[in-house]
Write a protein that holds these residues in place. Structure first.
Motif, PDB file in Angstrom:
ATOM      1  N   ILE A  21       0.820  -1.212   0.000  1.00  0.00           N
ATOM      2  CA  ILE A  21       0.000   0.000   0.000  1.00  0.00           C
ATOM      3  C   ILE A  21       0.857   1.266   0.000  1.00  0.00           C
ATOM      4  O   ILE A  21       0.643   2.186  -0.793  1.00  0.00           O
ATOM      5  N   GLU A  22       1.877   1.307   0.874  1.00  0.00           N
ATOM      6  CA  GLU A  22       2.708   2.512   1.026  1.00  0.00           C
ATOM      7  C   GLU A  22       3.380   2.874  -0.292  1.00  0.00           C
ATOM      8  O   GLU A  22       3.476   4.049  -0.648  1.00  0.00           O
ATOM      9  N   GLU A  23       3.847   1.860  -1.012  1.00  0.00           N
ATOM     10  CA  GLU A  23       4.553   2.109  -2.270  1.00  0.00           C
ATOM     11  C   GLU A  23       3.616   2.748  -3.295  1.00  0.00           C
ATOM     12  O   GLU A  23       3.970   3.720  -3.966  1.00  0.00           O
ATOM     13  N   VAL A  24       2.419   2.200  -3.409  1.00  0.00           N
ATOM     14  CA  VAL A  24       1.454   2.724  -4.375  1.00  0.00           C
ATOM     15  C   VAL A  24       1.077   4.153  -4.012  1.00  0.00           C
ATOM     16  O   VAL A  24       1.025   5.042  -4.872  1.00  0.00           O
ATOM     17  N   GLU A  25       0.845   4.390  -2.713  1.00  0.00           N
ATOM     18  CA  GLU A  25       0.435   5.739  -2.289  1.00  0.00           C
ATOM     19  C   GLU A  25       1.539   6.752  -2.575  1.00  0.00           C
ATOM     20  O   GLU A  25       1.276   7.865  -3.017  1.00  0.00           O
ATOM     21  N   ARG A  26       2.790   6.356  -2.343  1.00  0.00           N
ATOM     22  CA  ARG A  26       3.919   7.251  -2.599  1.00  0.00           C
ATOM     23  C   ARG A  26       4.062   7.514  -4.092  1.00  0.00           C
ATOM     24  O   ARG A  26       4.145   8.652  -4.542  1.00  0.00           O
ATOM     25  N   GLU A  27       4.027   6.443  -4.896  1.00  0.00           N
ATOM     26  CA  GLU A  27       4.241   6.592  -6.334  1.00  0.00           C
ATOM     27  C   GLU A  27       3.161   7.431  -7.004  1.00  0.00           C
ATOM     28  O   GLU A  27       3.432   8.225  -7.900  1.00  0.00           O
ATOM     29  N   LEU A  28       1.916   7.226  -6.575  1.00  0.00           N
ATOM     30  CA  LEU A  28       0.813   7.915  -7.261  1.00  0.00           C
ATOM     31  C   LEU A  28       0.369   9.169  -6.531  1.00  0.00           C
ATOM     32  O   LEU A  28      -0.478   9.915  -7.032  1.00  0.00           O
TER      33      LEU A  28
END
Ligand SMILES: *Cc1c(COP(=O)(O)O)cnc(C)c1O
Length: 368
Positions: A21-28
Motif C-alpha cells: 500500500i505505502e509504495e502505491v500511495e507514494r508513487e501515485l
C-alpha cells in the motif's frame, strides 16, 4: 574475471508480489489505497495474537524455541497426527522450497498444473530440475493429465487445493483415483493454503490419506485465514521420514519467536476464524452479483479471491491503481486478460467493484 552466476539462477523470473500500500500511495501521490492483491485477511490478525505478541516483545533478545515445541504439539493435537509428522516453516513457501531441495536434482522432473502457484516452478528450476507444466482444464487442475505426465524421472508432484490464482478445487473422487494411480516412490505435495475457506462438500480430506501413500505431504499456512502473513509461519504434515528430512535441512530458528506465539494464540480464536470465513462467503456472493451486473466473466472460487476476465489485465490493473485499488495482474500465470481480486471488507469490495464498473464504462481494457 568475475564470478559467473549459474544459468539455472539467471534464467529465473523473480516472483512479483502484490504491491505494498505505502509504495502505491507514494508513487501515485494518493491516500486511502485498498490492497486486494495478496489474499491477506482483511480483518487483520486475531486480537488474541496481538495480545500474545505484545507480551512476547520484551523477550526478543532471546533466540526462538528452535523446535517450536508448544506450537507443534498444539497443531499435532488439533490435526490428530503425531508430532513427528509435523514440521513448521518460515511460511509454507519455505517448506515448498525445502521439499524441492531434498527431492529434486538436475535431470529430475517436477510435475504441476500450468496455472498452479508460481513458486513450485521457481524452486524446481532453481534446483536445476525440470518443471513439467500440465495443461489445466477450464481453470481446474487436470489430475488425469497430471498423472499421465508422471515419468520414471518424476520425483515430485505439486498440487494446490484450492489453487492460487484460479480458486478452483479438485474433488474427492478425482483425488482418490489420482492417489491410487500415483507411484508410491513419488513425493506428492498438496498445498492447502486456502482449505479453511472451502464450502464444497466434495473437498477431499487429504490428511486421512497419509497412510495410503508414503510420499504424501500436506501444506497449510497461518498467512491466509489466520491473518499472520507478515510473520511468516506455515506447516507441513507428512510421513515421519520426510518430515525428518525437512527438519534436518531447515535453519535451526526458521520460525521466529513472535510468529510462534502469535500462531499459537490465533488457533484459540474461534470467533476470528468464524468471522473470517463468513466474510469470504459474503465476499464471494457480493462479487458474483456485482460482476454479473457489470457483465464481467469470472471463475467461481472456493478461496478468498476471484479471477476476473477484464480484457487487458495490465491496463485494468493500472487503472485500478489510479483509483486506489490494488489488484493482481495475471500475465505471470498465462492469463494476460485477467486480474485476481482478493475479497476484502464490505467497504473495500464496494470500492473495487465501483472502480471496475467505472473502468468498464470507459472501456479501458475493454473486457466488457
Ligand atoms: C499464500 C499461499 C501460500 C502460503 O504462503 P506462506 O509462505 O505460508 O505465506 C502457499 N501456497 C499458496 C498456493 C498460496 O497462495
Amino acid at each position: 574475471m568475475k564470478p559467473s552466476i549459474p544459468t539455472r539462477i539467471i534464467g529465473l523470473n523473480p516472483y512479483e508480489p502484490g504491491k505494498p500500500i505505502e509504495e502505491v500511495e507514494r508513487e501515485l501521490g494518493i491516500a486511502n489505497c485498498v490492497k486486494l492483491a495478496s489474499n491477506e485477511n482483511p480483518l487483520g490478525p486475531s486480537p488474541f495474537a496481538l495480545r500474545a505478541l505484545e507480551a512476547a516483545l520484551a523477550e526478543v533478545h532471546r533466540y526462538p524455541d528452535g523446535g517450536a515445541v508448544a506450537l507443534t504439539r498444539r497443531l499435532a493435537d488439533e490435526l490428530a497426527v503425531g508430532v513427528g509428522q509435523l514440521v513448521l516453516g518460515n511460511g509454507s513457501n519455505e517448506l515448498i522450497e525445502l521439499l524441492t531441495r531434498i527431492f529434486a536434482s538436475p535431470g529430475d522432473e517436477v510435475v504441476m498444473s500450468e496455472d498452479a502457484f508460481l513458486i513450485y516452478e521457481l524452486v524446481s528450476r532453481a534446483q536445476g530440475a525440470e518443471a513439467v507444466k500440465v495443461p489445466s482444464r477450464e481453470f481446474h487442475h487436470d489430475l488425469d493429465a497430471i498423472g499421465a505426465a508422471i515419468t520414471p524421472r518424476t520425483r515430485l508432484v505439486f498440487l494446490a487445493n484450492p489453487n492460487n490464482p484460479t480458486g478452483t478445487i479438485f474433488r474427492r473422487s478425482e483425488w482418490e483415483r489420482f492417489l491410487a494411480d500415483t507411484p508410491t516412490r513419488v513425493v506428492l505435495v498438496v498445498d492447502e493454503a486456502y482449505s479453511e475457506f472451502v464450502d464444497d462438500e466434495e473437498f477431499p480430506d487429504t490428511l486421512s490419506c497419509l497412510n495410503t501413500h508414503p510420499g504424501l505431504v500436506v501444506l497449510r499456512t497461518f498467512s491466509k485465514i489466520h491473518g499472520l502473513a507478515g510473520l511468516r509461519v506455515g506447516y507441513g504434515i507428512g510421513p515421519e521420514e520426510i518430515i525428518d528430512a525437512v527438519a534436518r535441512l531447515r535453519q535451526p530458528f526458521n520460525v521466529n519467536a513472535l510468529a510462534q506465539v502469535a500462531a499459537l494464540a490465533a488457533l484459540d480464536d474461534h470467533d476470528h476464524l468464524k468471522a473470517s470465513r463468513h466474510l469470504v462467503r459474503e465476499g464471494r456472493a457480493f462479487y458474483y452479483g456485482a460482476l454479473d451486473e457489470i457483465g464481467l466473466e469470472y471463475v467461481e472460487s472456493q478461496a478468498n479471491f476471484v479471477l476476473v476476465r477484464v480484457g487487458d489485465g495490465a491496463a485494468v490493473t493500472r487503472a485500478m491503481l489510479e483509483r486506489g485499488v490494488i489488484v493482481r495482474p495475471m500475465d505471470p500465470y498465462g492469463y494476460p486478460d485477467m486480474v485476481r481480486v482478493t475479497f476484502g471488507t464490505a467497504i473495500e469490495n464496494r470500492r473495487c467493484v465501483d472502480a471496475l464498473a467505472e473502468i468498464c464504462a470507459d472501456s479501458i481494457g475493454s473486457g466488457c
